[in-house]
Design a protein around this motif. Structure first.
Motif, short mmCIF file in Angstrom:
data_model
loop_
_atom_site.label_atom_id
_atom_site.label_comp_id
_atom_site.label_asym_id
_atom_site.label_seq_id
_atom_site.Cartn_x
_atom_site.Cartn_y
_atom_site.Cartn_z
N GLU A 47 0.82 -1.20 0.00
CA GLU A 47 0.00 0.00 0.00
C GLU A 47 0.86 1.26 0.00
O GLU A 47 0.61 2.21 0.72
N ALA A 48 1.90 1.31 -0.85
CA ALA A 48 2.83 2.42 -0.87
C ALA A 48 3.07 2.84 -2.32
O ALA A 48 2.55 2.19 -3.25
N PRO A 49 3.83 3.92 -2.55
CA PRO A 49 4.21 4.24 -3.93
C PRO A 49 4.84 3.02 -4.59
O PRO A 49 5.60 2.27 -3.96
N ALA A 50 4.54 2.80 -5.86
CA ALA A 50 4.98 1.58 -6.52
C ALA A 50 6.49 1.47 -6.59
O ALA A 50 7.05 0.38 -6.48
N ARG A 51 7.17 2.62 -6.76
CA ARG A 51 8.63 2.58 -6.86
C ARG A 51 9.25 3.80 -6.17
O ARG A 51 8.68 4.88 -6.19
N LEU A 52 10.41 3.57 -5.59
CA LEU A 52 11.20 4.62 -4.97
C LEU A 52 12.66 4.45 -5.39
O LEU A 52 13.05 3.40 -5.90
N ILE A 53 13.46 5.47 -5.16
CA ILE A 53 14.91 5.37 -5.29
C ILE A 53 15.49 5.42 -3.88
O ILE A 53 15.18 6.33 -3.10
N ALA A 54 16.33 4.44 -3.56
CA ALA A 54 17.01 4.41 -2.26
C ALA A 54 18.47 4.77 -2.46
O ALA A 54 19.16 4.17 -3.27
N LYS A 55 18.93 5.80 -1.72
CA LYS A 55 20.34 6.16 -1.72
C LYS A 55 20.94 5.69 -0.41
O LYS A 55 20.41 5.99 0.68
N LEU A 56 22.06 4.98 -0.51
CA LEU A 56 22.72 4.39 0.65
C LEU A 56 24.21 4.71 0.60
O LEU A 56 24.73 5.12 -0.45
N PRO A 57 24.95 4.51 1.69
CA PRO A 57 26.37 4.87 1.70
C PRO A 57 27.21 3.90 0.88
O PRO A 57 26.75 2.84 0.46
N ALA A 58 28.47 4.27 0.69
CA ALA A 58 29.43 3.38 0.04
C ALA A 58 29.59 2.11 0.86
O ALA A 58 29.45 2.11 2.09
#
Length: 339
Positions: A47-58
């Motif tokens: 029940e959330a936005p279908a797609r997201l972009i996740a930014k994570l550390p090196a």
């Protein structure tokens, strides 16, 4: 709430908690080059936005420690600054960082089918006009806003920074010249060396005009929809306070072909200036804006040379840095910036 360290932690349970909505399944796809961190397209079932972009550390803990300041700056932008300017940025659904480990996570709007600009090819004049309007949306709303100076973590260059830059930049220029010795035109070698003579004082000059400076405003950090009517700016790790025209100069000197820049740069600077006025900027005539543009052109070789020196070498990266340096040095000579 747990601050995750890697993609394996992007679980349905964790995402359910941070998004405050039920997530049943998560599928990940790496995106981007990941030179100072990792990016993933996150496809969600629930029940959330279908797609997201996740930014994570090196992935490397040592790299995370070195890049902690850049990570904190980007989170500062999304948490405290993005809503105070009108430049288009991805909507941020979640932002968190661990100050001890520099682990961080950003969950951002997925803007596909918008496509990243191509630094090597250069943008069209139409795209450039769009970028001028967008850039004014960063600079105009907080033009000479003294409350910026009180934001903890938002860097404002000092005499120490200028001295350090002067010490670091000249050797980096020589390294750049050696690296591209067989491909760099002699005129460009001369121009790069001449920029080292004034780079320290240049960094602090014209303090009477200041504002938010993206620092790396170029095509690779811009996303365009199919109709090119808007531009979305990403990668806010280099945000600082300084002369706003540094972003303007860097973009026009590196993101258009030399032919297009020569043909359109006056119109593009005027477009940027007109857009600034709509944000309430006063006492800034077009002639002064053009003079700031000429003066600020050292931003282009500065960021290009340092980016090359400290970035991970790749075939595309080398081609990009050489192209950017060539365009920037030609612009500096065309506009007689160093005289």
């Amino acid at each position: 709430m747990k601050i995750i360290a890697g993609p394996e932690d992007l679980t349905p349970a964790w995402l359910t908690e941070v998004l405050n909505t039920r997530i049943d399944r998560v599928d990940l796809e790496p995106v981007g080059t990941g030179q100072i961190g990792s990016c993933f397209r996150v496809t969600l079932t629930g029940e959330a936005p279908a797609r997201l972009i996740a930014k994570l550390p090196a992935a490397d803990p040592a790299a995370r420690a070195l890049l902690g300041g850049a990570y904190r700056t980007e989170l500062l932008f999304y948490r405290e600054i993005a809503e105070t300017v009108t430049i288009r940025t991805p909507h941020c659904h979640h932002a968190a960082i661990d100050p001890e480990t520099s682990n961080f996570v950003l969950l951002l709007e997925d803007l596909s089918p918008a496509a990243q600009g191509d630094q090597l090819t250069g943008c069209s004049p139409r795209q450039a006009h769009t970028c001028m309007r967008a850039l004014a949306g960063l600079h105009g709303p907080r033009w000479c806003d003294e409350t910026l100076l009180a934001i903890d973590g938002l860097h404002h260059n000092t005499e120490t920074d200028a001295s350090t830059l002067a010490e670091v930049y000249a050797p980096a220029v020589e390294t750049f010249i050696d690296r591209f010795a067989d491909r760099l035109h002699p005129a460009d070698r001369d121009t790069l060396r001449r920029t080292t003579e004034t780079i320290g004082p240049w960094l602090l000059a014209r303090p009477e005009r200041f504002g938010l400076v993206h620092g790396d405003y170029r095509l690779d950090n811009l996303l365009f929809p199919p109709d090119d009517t808007t531009a979305t700016t990403v990668d806010w790790q280099t945000l600082t306070i300084g002369l706003p025209a540094r972003d303007l100069s860097y973009f026009l000197a590196t993101s258009l072909t030399t032919e297009d820049r020569r043909t359109h740069e006056r119109d593009l600077v005027a477009r940027y200036h007109d857009a600034l006025l709509t944000h309430g900027v006063t006492d800034y005539p077009l002639g002064l804006c053009w003079d700031d543009y000429r003066f600020a052109l050292l931003q282009a070789p500065l960021i290009t040379v340092l980016g090359c020196a400290y970035g991970t070498p790749t075939e595309r990266g080398d081609a990009m840095f050489l192209t950017m340096a060539t365009r920037a040095c030609t612009t500096i000579r065309d506009l007689d910036t160093l005289n």
